[in-house]
Enzyme design. Structure first.
Site, PDB file in Angstrom:
ATOM      1  N   GLU A  95       8.583  17.408  15.492  1.00 45.87           N
ATOM      2  CA  GLU A  95       8.869  16.961  13.928  1.00 45.87           C
ATOM      3  C   GLU A  95       8.038  18.074  12.840  1.00 45.87           C
ATOM      4  O   GLU A  95       6.911  18.138  13.196  1.00 45.87           O
ATOM      5  CB  GLU A  95       8.749  15.732  13.544  1.00 45.87           C
ATOM      6  CG  GLU A  95       9.185  15.233  11.933  1.00 45.87           C
ATOM      7  CD  GLU A  95       9.205  13.901  11.698  1.00 45.87           C
ATOM      8  OE1 GLU A  95       8.264  13.408  11.981  1.00 45.87           O
ATOM      9  OE2 GLU A  95      10.025  13.448  11.156  1.00 45.87           O
TER      10      GLU A  95
ATOM     11  N   CYS B  44      12.771  12.239   6.870  1.00 41.20           N
ATOM     12  CA  CYS B  44      12.783  11.699   8.476  1.00 41.20           C
ATOM     13  C   CYS B  44      14.159  11.882   9.055  1.00 41.20           C
ATOM     14  O   CYS B  44      14.428  12.007  10.300  1.00 41.20           O
ATOM     15  CB  CYS B  44      12.347  10.294   8.687  1.00 41.20           C
ATOM     16  SG  CYS B  44      12.920   9.177   8.003  1.00 41.20           S
TER      17      CYS B  44
ATOM     18  N   GLU C 115       9.538   2.803  11.090  1.00 41.10           N
ATOM     19  CA  GLU C 115      10.530   3.650  11.102  1.00 41.10           C
ATOM     20  C   GLU C 115       9.813   5.095  10.970  1.00 41.10           C
ATOM     21  O   GLU C 115       9.133   5.331  10.270  1.00 41.10           O
ATOM     22  CB  GLU C 115      11.057   3.280   9.689  1.00 41.10           C
ATOM     23  CG  GLU C 115      12.509   3.646   9.609  1.00 41.10           C
ATOM     24  CD  GLU C 115      13.350   3.220  10.338  1.00 41.10           C
ATOM     25  OE1 GLU C 115      13.689   3.970  11.337  1.00 41.10           O
ATOM     26  OE2 GLU C 115      13.508   2.030  10.515  1.00 41.10           O
TER      27      GLU C 115
ATOM     28  N   LYS D 239       0.915  -1.389  -0.225  1.00 39.11           N
ATOM     29  CA  LYS D 239      -0.083   0.085   0.025  1.00 39.11           C
ATOM     30  C   LYS D 239       0.838   1.257  -0.054  1.00 39.11           C
ATOM     31  O   LYS D 239       1.529   1.517   1.136  1.00 39.11           O
ATOM     32  CB  LYS D 239      -0.778  -0.039   1.299  1.00 39.11           C
ATOM     33  CG  LYS D 239      -2.228   0.925   1.215  1.00 39.11           C
ATOM     34  CD  LYS D 239      -2.137   2.258   0.906  1.00 39.11           C
ATOM     35  CE  LYS D 239      -1.835   3.139   2.135  1.00 39.11           C
ATOM     36  NZ  LYS D 239      -1.552   4.450   1.963  1.00 39.11           N
TER      37      LYS D 239
END
Ligand code: UN1
Length: 493
Positions: free
Chosen positions: A384, A283, A249, A174
């Protein structure tokens, strides 16, 4: 405009519902790349059923043969590198040199996985009993659910799918609904390279409809996910109901330390690339600069002047340095953090606004932004952002730099610029992160090295290199007793 489909059981098919969604160019939102099936639970159901069936034959294909297919996949990616890179730039905005790099990371991953087909080492271990042989061998896990983000539309799916296949698993994939065209190209290549029917299936659609249906499914054995920490926690909760193996992750708040003894020109190039490459949407992006007070003023002046020269625009143009944010929602998040930073008392040294020049008006552009007078307690120093925003914090010593660097819930990438070997080794020892660069920026991991983070960046697994094959294989311990009599371990030895 092309109409794309799912790939299930060796056939290109629409979503059962017949619904579709559009994919648009973030640098020019009036440009539609294509329409894609807006799938749901029933489509996932079908894909998992096929993947389960295919597993029974794929697991028996010798690993070197599975590797040969991945070798062909790598060759096809080499041949189509430019075409893939251009499609990727159109659907997610990063500049061509970066999308070419993204494809190259996939090629490297393909060749690495192909060669692993002739290793996949197990262990032989002496038995405590005579005339007995012990070994531990790798076996496939089963059906792998692969859920991937939009910022590395080729590299990250390959990090997961190639080792999964090499180890003998079958795949339900996906991809992010912002980058489905690149994902479709990857599946086309896998098919062309000879992956048998049912071994790889792609189901397009949203995270809550398709992604969660895969995570919930009792017949999916493992999930490999890259994305936000919030979604990772949700996946972990849902997957725990069926005790799935899960590799997560997740987020980062990566920092680059610049010591007073650093090569400042090098450190400047590093922070510009780390903070604003991929529009800060990695990231591993450099989100904080921890700058030694002795070099602060000079470095800041150079940083601001270089940042103001960065050219925003369509990533297909050679003159562009930085592309747009992925979509309107992401740009709103970035704008939101810029407002928060100012309310918290930080000062904008560069950027700070939506970009509206010609060539930018029709895309989700935001100026590369630098905050100074940031303290470690501010939200812009802790959360973040996933956009072109850099928070600069003044430090007095290595100890303070490492302590501020570690003061976050995340622990993915990190960097220190210093010419002092003692500083470098202390930083390597004391920084809490999965990746530390010395005299290099926080971005740029290589495909054959372990990739992942500590704390809330993940759940302890590593992608990349030799380590990823641990996640995608199951250990089977085998004892072979050739003594011809009953030998009782722990009793007869
Ligand atoms: C990511 O941002 O999710 O190290 C992955 C890097 C790239 C991978 C980034 N090779 O920046």
């Amino acid at each position: 405009m092309r109409k794309y489909q799912n790939f299930i059981s060796g056939k290109w098919v629409d979503a059962r519902s017949g619904l579709t969604f559009e994919n648009r160019n973030p640098a020019n939102w009036s440009e539609v790349i294509g329409t894609f099936p807006k799938s749901s639970k029933e489509d996932v159901e079908e894909a998992v059923r096929c993947a389960r069936k295919a597993f029974e034959t794929w697991r028996l294909v010798p690993a070197p043969h599975r590797g040969d297919i991945l070798k062909r996949v790598g060759d096809l990616m080499v041949a189509k590198k430019e075409e893939i890179a251009r499609t990727m730039t159109r659907e997610m905005g990063k500049v061509l040199v970066e999308t070419r790099g993204d494809v190259q990371e996939g090629i490297d991953t393909a060749y690495y996985a192909a060669s692993e087909g002739r290793r996949l080492f197990g262990h032989t271990v002496p038995s405590e009993l005579p005339n007995k042989f012990n070994m531990a061998i790798r076996t496939p896990v089963g059906v792998a659910g692969i859920v991937t983000p939009w910022n590395f539309p080729m590299a990250i799916p390959t990090w997961k799918i190639f080792p999964a296949l090499l180890c003998g698993n079958t795949v339900v994939f996906k991809p992010a609904s912002d980058t489905p065209a690149t994902a479709a190209m990857l599946v086309e290549i896998l098919v062309e390279a000879g992956v048998p029917t049912g071994v790889v299936n792609i189901v397009h659609g949203g995270g809550s409809d398709v992604g969660m249906a895969i995570v919930e499914h009792a017949d999916v054995d493992l999930i490999s996910f890259t994305g936000s920490t919030g979604v990772g926690i949700k996946i972990s909760e849902v997957a725990s109901k069926t005790l799935k193996r899960v590799s997560l992750e997740l987020g980062g708040k990566n920092a680059q330390i610049v010591m007073d003894d650093a090569d400042l020109g090098l450190a400047l190039d590093g922070v510009l690339w780390g903070a604003f490459g991929t529009t800060g949407q990695r990231c591993t992006a450099t989100s904080r600069l921890l700058l030694h007070e002795k070099v602060f003023d000079k470095f800041m002046a150079d940083l601001v002047s270089r940042t103001k020269k960065l050219r925003l625009g369509d990533g297909l143009l050679e003159t562009t340095d930085i592309g747009p944010c992925i979509h309107e929602g992401q740009r709103k998040i970035v704008q939101g953090y810029v407002d928060i930073g100012q309310k918290e008392g930080a000062k904008i040294a560069a950027g700070g606004a939506i970009a509206t020049d010609d060539g930018q008006k029709n895309g989700w552009f935001f100026q590369p932004t630098i905050f100074t007078e940031v303290t470690p307690a501010m939200r812009i120093a802790r959360e973040e952002i996933f956009g072109p925003v850099l928070s600069v914090i003044r430090i007095k010593s290595l100890e303070e730099g490492v302590s501020v660097l570690n003061d976050t819930i995340y622990g993915l990438s990190s960097s220190i610029y210093t010419k002092d070997i003692n500083n470098a080794f202390r930083a390597i020892r004391d920084i809490k992160a999965g990746i530390t660069y010395v005299n290099g920026p926080t971005i740029g991991a290589e495909a054959h090295m372990p990739f992942g983070g500590v704390k809330q960046t993940g759940n302890g697994h590593r992608e990349g290199g030799w380590t990823v094959f641990e996640f995608f294989s199951e250990w089977k311990t085998v004892y072979i007793d050739y003594s011809g009599k009953l030998q009782r371990a722990q009793i007869d030895a």
